[in-house]
Design a protein around this motif. Sequence first.
Motif, PDB file in Angstrom:
ATOM      1  N   GLY A 122       0.796  -1.230   0.000  1.00 49.20           N
ATOM      2  CA  GLY A 122       0.000   0.000   0.000  1.00 49.20           C
ATOM      3  C   GLY A 122       0.821   1.269   0.000  1.00 49.20           C
ATOM      4  O   GLY A 122       0.376   2.298  -0.489  1.00 49.20           O
ATOM      5  N   GLU A 123       2.009   1.205   0.569  1.00 52.69           N
ATOM      6  CA  GLU A 123       2.898   2.360   0.650  1.00 52.69           C
ATOM      7  C   GLU A 123       4.325   1.800   0.651  1.00 52.69           C
ATOM      8  O   GLU A 123       4.523   0.626   0.952  1.00 52.69           O
ATOM      9  N   ALA A 124       5.295   2.678   0.410  1.00 49.68           N
ATOM     10  CA  ALA A 124       6.689   2.237   0.493  1.00 49.68           C
ATOM     11  C   ALA A 124       7.135   2.264   1.953  1.00 49.68           C
ATOM     12  O   ALA A 124       6.759   3.151   2.709  1.00 49.68           O
ATOM     13  N   ALA A 125       7.925   1.276   2.339  1.00 54.15           N
ATOM     14  CA  ALA A 125       8.474   1.238   3.700  1.00 54.15           C
ATOM     15  C   ALA A 125       9.895   1.796   3.659  1.00 54.15           C
ATOM     16  O   ALA A 125      10.624   1.559   2.704  1.00 54.15           O
ATOM     17  N   ASP A 126      10.276   2.538   4.686  1.00 53.45           N
ATOM     18  CA  ASP A 126      11.641   3.051   4.714  1.00 53.45           C
ATOM     19  C   ASP A 126      12.528   2.146   5.562  1.00 53.45           C
ATOM     20  O   ASP A 126      12.050   1.287   6.313  1.00 53.45           O
ATOM     21  N   ALA A 127      13.846   2.347   5.426  1.00 52.47           N
ATOM     22  CA  ALA A 127      14.814   1.462   6.081  1.00 52.47           C
ATOM     23  C   ALA A 127      14.634   1.458   7.603  1.00 52.47           C
ATOM     24  O   ALA A 127      14.721   0.401   8.234  1.00 52.47           O
ATOM     25  N   ALA A 128      14.362   2.626   8.198  1.00 51.73           N
ATOM     26  CA  ALA A 128      14.249   2.704   9.659  1.00 51.73           C
ATOM     27  C   ALA A 128      13.110   1.817  10.157  1.00 51.73           C
ATOM     28  O   ALA A 128      13.253   1.105  11.155  1.00 51.73           O
ATOM     29  N   LEU A 129      11.973   1.836   9.450  1.00 56.12           N
ATOM     30  CA  LEU A 129      10.827   1.027   9.868  1.00 56.12           C
ATOM     31  C   LEU A 129      11.151  -0.465   9.735  1.00 56.12           C
ATOM     32  O   LEU A 129      10.837  -1.258  10.620  1.00 56.12           O
ATOM     33  N   LEU A 130      11.801  -0.831   8.633  1.00 59.40           N
ATOM     34  CA  LEU A 130      12.126  -2.240   8.408  1.00 59.40           C
ATOM     35  C   LEU A 130      13.070  -2.755   9.494  1.00 59.40           C
ATOM     36  O   LEU A 130      12.907  -3.856  10.007  1.00 59.40           O
ATOM     37  N   GLU A 131      14.053  -1.936   9.870  1.00 54.13           N
ATOM     38  CA  GLU A 131      15.000  -2.340  10.918  1.00 54.13           C
ATOM     39  C   GLU A 131      14.300  -2.510  12.254  1.00 54.13           C
ATOM     40  O   GLU A 131      14.494  -3.479  12.972  1.00 54.13           O
ATOM     41  N   GLU A 132      13.455  -1.527  12.581  1.00 56.23           N
ATOM     42  CA  GLU A 132      12.742  -1.560  13.849  1.00 56.23           C
ATOM     43  C   GLU A 132      11.812  -2.776  13.927  1.00 56.23           C
ATOM     44  O   GLU A 132      11.725  -3.444  14.956  1.00 56.23           O
ATOM     45  N   ALA A 133      11.144  -3.062  12.804  1.00 52.95           N
ATOM     46  CA  ALA A 133      10.221  -4.200  12.781  1.00 52.95           C
ATOM     47  C   ALA A 133      10.995  -5.506  12.967  1.00 52.95           C
ATOM     48  O   ALA A 133      10.581  -6.391  13.711  1.00 52.95           O
ATOM     49  N   GLN A 134      12.148  -5.605  12.308  1.00 53.39           N
ATOM     50  CA  GLN A 134      12.949  -6.828  12.416  1.00 53.39           C
ATOM     51  C   GLN A 134      13.485  -7.005  13.840  1.00 53.39           C
ATOM     52  O   GLN A 134      13.541  -8.112  14.353  1.00 53.39           O
ATOM     53  N   ALA A 135      13.842  -5.871  14.492  1.00 53.46           N
ATOM     54  CA  ALA A 135      14.359  -5.946  15.859  1.00 53.46           C
ATOM     55  C   ALA A 135      13.255  -6.373  16.825  1.00 53.46           C
ATOM     56  O   ALA A 135      13.496  -7.106  17.780  1.00 53.46           O
ATOM     57  N   LEU A 138      -2.533  -2.480 -11.904  1.00 59.65           N
ATOM     58  CA  LEU A 138      -1.681  -3.590 -12.336  1.00 59.65           C
ATOM     59  C   LEU A 138      -1.787  -4.816 -11.445  1.00 59.65           C
ATOM     60  O   LEU A 138      -1.402  -5.909 -11.844  1.00 59.65           O
ATOM     61  N   GLY A 139      -2.293  -4.663 -10.223  1.00 63.51           N
ATOM     62  CA  GLY A 139      -2.246  -5.769  -9.271  1.00 63.51           C
ATOM     63  C   GLY A 139      -0.833  -5.899  -8.735  1.00 63.51           C
ATOM     64  O   GLY A 139      -0.054  -4.949  -8.776  1.00 63.51           O
ATOM     65  N   GLU A 140      -0.488  -7.113  -8.269  1.00 65.76           N
ATOM     66  CA  GLU A 140       0.846  -7.295  -7.702  1.00 65.76           C
ATOM     67  C   GLU A 140       1.912  -7.275  -8.790  1.00 65.76           C
ATOM     68  O   GLU A 140       1.780  -7.928  -9.820  1.00 65.76           O
ATOM     69  N   VAL A 141       2.968  -6.470  -8.564  1.00 62.87           N
ATOM     70  CA  VAL A 141       4.045  -6.354  -9.549  1.00 62.87           C
ATOM     71  C   VAL A 141       5.266  -7.158  -9.104  1.00 62.87           C
ATOM     72  O   VAL A 141       5.832  -7.924  -9.868  1.00 62.87           O
ATOM     73  N   TYR A 142       5.697  -6.972  -7.859  1.00 59.14           N
ATOM     74  CA  TYR A 142       6.818  -7.767  -7.355  1.00 59.14           C
ATOM     75  C   TYR A 142       6.774  -7.817  -5.837  1.00 59.14           C
ATOM     76  O   TYR A 142       6.031  -7.066  -5.203  1.00 59.14           O
ATOM     77  N   ARG A 143       7.605  -8.706  -5.262  1.00 63.14           N
ATOM     78  CA  ARG A 143       7.788  -8.783  -3.806  1.00 63.14           C
ATOM     79  C   ARG A 143       9.274  -8.727  -3.514  1.00 63.14           C
ATOM     80  O   ARG A 143      10.064  -9.301  -4.257  1.00 63.14           O
ATOM     81  N   VAL A 144       9.652  -8.058  -2.440  1.00 60.32           N
ATOM     82  CA  VAL A 144      11.044  -8.078  -1.972  1.00 60.32           C
ATOM     83  C   VAL A 144      11.014  -8.589  -0.538  1.00 60.32           C
ATOM     84  O   VAL A 144      10.164  -8.195   0.245  1.00 60.32           O
ATOM     85  N   ALA A 145      11.960  -9.442  -0.207  1.00 54.44           N
ATOM     86  CA  ALA A 145      11.957 -10.014   1.144  1.00 54.44           C
ATOM     87  C   ALA A 145      13.336  -9.927   1.783  1.00 54.44           C
ATOM     88  O   ALA A 145      13.660 -10.698   2.677  1.00 54.44           O
ATOM     89  N   ASP A 146      14.171  -8.993   1.321  1.00 53.46           N
ATOM     90  CA  ASP A 146      15.526  -8.925   1.874  1.00 53.46           C
ATOM     91  C   ASP A 146      15.640  -7.943   3.037  1.00 53.46           C
ATOM     92  O   ASP A 146      16.736  -7.663   3.523  1.00 53.46           O
ATOM     93  N   GLY A 147      14.489  -7.400   3.474  1.00 54.56           N
ATOM     94  CA  GLY A 147      14.515  -6.527   4.647  1.00 54.56           C
ATOM     95  C   GLY A 147      15.073  -5.137   4.382  1.00 54.56           C
ATOM     96  O   GLY A 147      15.279  -4.369   5.315  1.00 54.56           O
ATOM     97  N   ARG A 148      15.329  -4.796   3.124  1.00 56.46           N
ATOM     98  CA  ARG A 148      15.847  -3.467   2.822  1.00 56.46           C
ATOM     99  C   ARG A 148      14.808  -2.650   2.063  1.00 56.46           C
ATOM    100  O   ARG A 148      13.920  -3.198   1.414  1.00 56.46           O
ATOM    101  N   ALA A 149      14.931  -1.324   2.141  1.00 52.80           N
ATOM    102  CA  ALA A 149      13.963  -0.451   1.475  1.00 52.80           C
ATOM    103  C   ALA A 149      14.159  -0.518  -0.039  1.00 52.80           C
ATOM    104  O   ALA A 149      15.265  -0.755  -0.529  1.00 52.80           O
ATOM    105  N   GLY A 150      13.070  -0.292  -0.785  1.00 56.36           N
ATOM    106  CA  GLY A 150      13.154  -0.241  -2.241  1.00 56.36           C
ATOM    107  C   GLY A 150      13.409  -1.610  -2.860  1.00 56.36           C
ATOM    108  O   GLY A 150      13.041  -2.639  -2.297  1.00 56.36           O
ATOM    109  N   PHE A 151      14.018  -1.609  -4.055  1.00 59.49           N
ATOM    110  CA  PHE A 151      14.303  -2.882  -4.738  1.00 59.49           C
ATOM    111  C   PHE A 151      15.699  -2.808  -5.341  1.00 59.49           C
ATOM    112  O   PHE A 151      16.231  -1.720  -5.550  1.00 59.49           O
ATOM    113  N   PRO A 152      16.321  -3.981  -5.635  1.00 60.34           N
ATOM    114  CA  PRO A 152      17.686  -3.983  -6.166  1.00 60.34           C
ATOM    115  C   PRO A 152      17.772  -3.251  -7.506  1.00 60.34           C
ATOM    116  O   PRO A 152      16.939  -3.471  -8.388  1.00 60.34           O
TER     117      PRO A 152
END
Lengths: 88, 450
Positions: free
Chosen positions: B252-265, B281-295
């Motif tokens: 629904g929204e982009a997640a930033d690095a700080a939120l991802l780190e805090e959630a993982q902790a 478009l529906g689902e375009v891609y998934r990222v699961a590496d715990g980092r913001a954005g995409f490679p």
Amino acid sequence: MRPDVPNAIVTAIATVLRDTGRDTRPIESGMLLAGDLGLDSLDLAQTIVLLERSLGCDPFRSASTSRSVRTVADLIAIYDSAVAPGAS
Amino acid sequence: MTPALLDAPAEDRLAAAIGEMARRSSSAVAIVAQAGSAARCTIDYGWLSRAIVSLEAGIDAGRPVGIVARAARVETLVVIAAACGRQHVPVAFLAEDSRDLVGQLRDWVEVDDSLSLPAAAAGERGRREFETVPPQVIVATSGTSGPPKLVDHSWDSLLAAARLAEHWHGLGWLLAYDATRWAGIQVWVQALLTGGRLVVPASRDPDVVARALVEESVAILPATPTLLRRLLTSADRGLLCRSGLDRITLGGEAADAALLEEAQATFPQAKITQVYATTELGEVYRVADGRAGFPAAWLGKALPGCVRLAVRRDGELLVRLSRDTAEVGTGDLVQRRADRYEFTGRRSDVIVVGGAKVYPKRVEEIVRGVPGVAECRIYGLPSPVTGELVAGEIALADPLPENATPESVRAAVLAVCREHLEPHSVPRILDIVKQIATTPAGKTPRKPHS
């Protein structure tokens, strides 16, 4: 009750100076907004929003306000006529 | 789900899966309602299955043109959807803010929590020999980028993102979204297609949500970054740390690095997946590496499902779903940072101050880093002088850091912004509020007052 326009304007300008990390100083009606107080267009934009909150009007939104605003007194005059009874 | 069920037409599958679950274990809990509160109650698969069959009989007798699900309870929405699907009758879900749109659905019949079809439902339509148009699911958009409008979906597109493999079966899913919106419907459909437990918190209060997570042993939390951030900043820490979450799915929204780190902790055992999807478009891609954005290496490469990503000169992310379709602008802006492309915000969210662009998400990331700030949002305020002005709201941490006052936190926010941002990007109006509002879809609003 009629709002205290000069007081609201002095308070708004003091807030702008404080929020932007500048020294606050006594503000007098004869002072030049840019020359003496160092206010730029962003500062003026902020002042107008603060005054809309405290006085309930924004005379700059209506196209009829084309007067030059150079001094604190100019600002007071514009808001004075905007909050005057009968003014829209 | 048995292979036979997978072969069934998409519109039949929800009713069939619930029926199969009811046959195997009628008293298995399907839905936990009012979770996290004293009013907690459960609904089992047997009840759902019986209610579906009973409503189907009514639909079959009356053959309405379409049914508007006007229910407050999630179990009722499920029953209506499943019955409409198997009876090939279109179904519409209208959230609270889109109730006015019901006028566009002429001659449709409304069904509420009583699950009774009005007597007038016996329409003129009659049973058709052939169904030429697939039965559709109509959902109102959340209206973040304009007034709500009705969007036509198919059962196939509703089920497209569902995870049906064996290891997804029998899990506890938290419904953080509004049950009548696309994101929420997908969660309950997913949970019930796979014989899982749908956990519906009694409210969006962070402590209630945290209690629901722990007490109901929720395994999967689908949420927007805004909802997750609220949970992390405002819910009881001790409670959160006891949760056994396996997976967090952000969308629904982009997640930033700080939120991802805090959630993982906070949830060290949870796998965090970010899903990038758009309404069109529906689902375009998934990222699961715990980092913001995409490679960054993904650009120009074929991703799973033959999706290709590109970035226009102005920074807008472009998506091509397959070789045969055109490249589509997403309205999302990205920026290269080292080996990643990170989201800077929606094109429509950009604030223009005296001709200069300000990305509210970037300002929010800086404001959130200031001690004493729990949550914030940045938005554009119209200005007769500069076009727009950067404005913001902060909700304070409770308790505040030692020696801090609300005023000192506010002053610190402005000082930090002055240090890290160009002058036109520094918030000029900054209000302290009790809580940052969220949109009905659970996102951070970008309008002055929503």
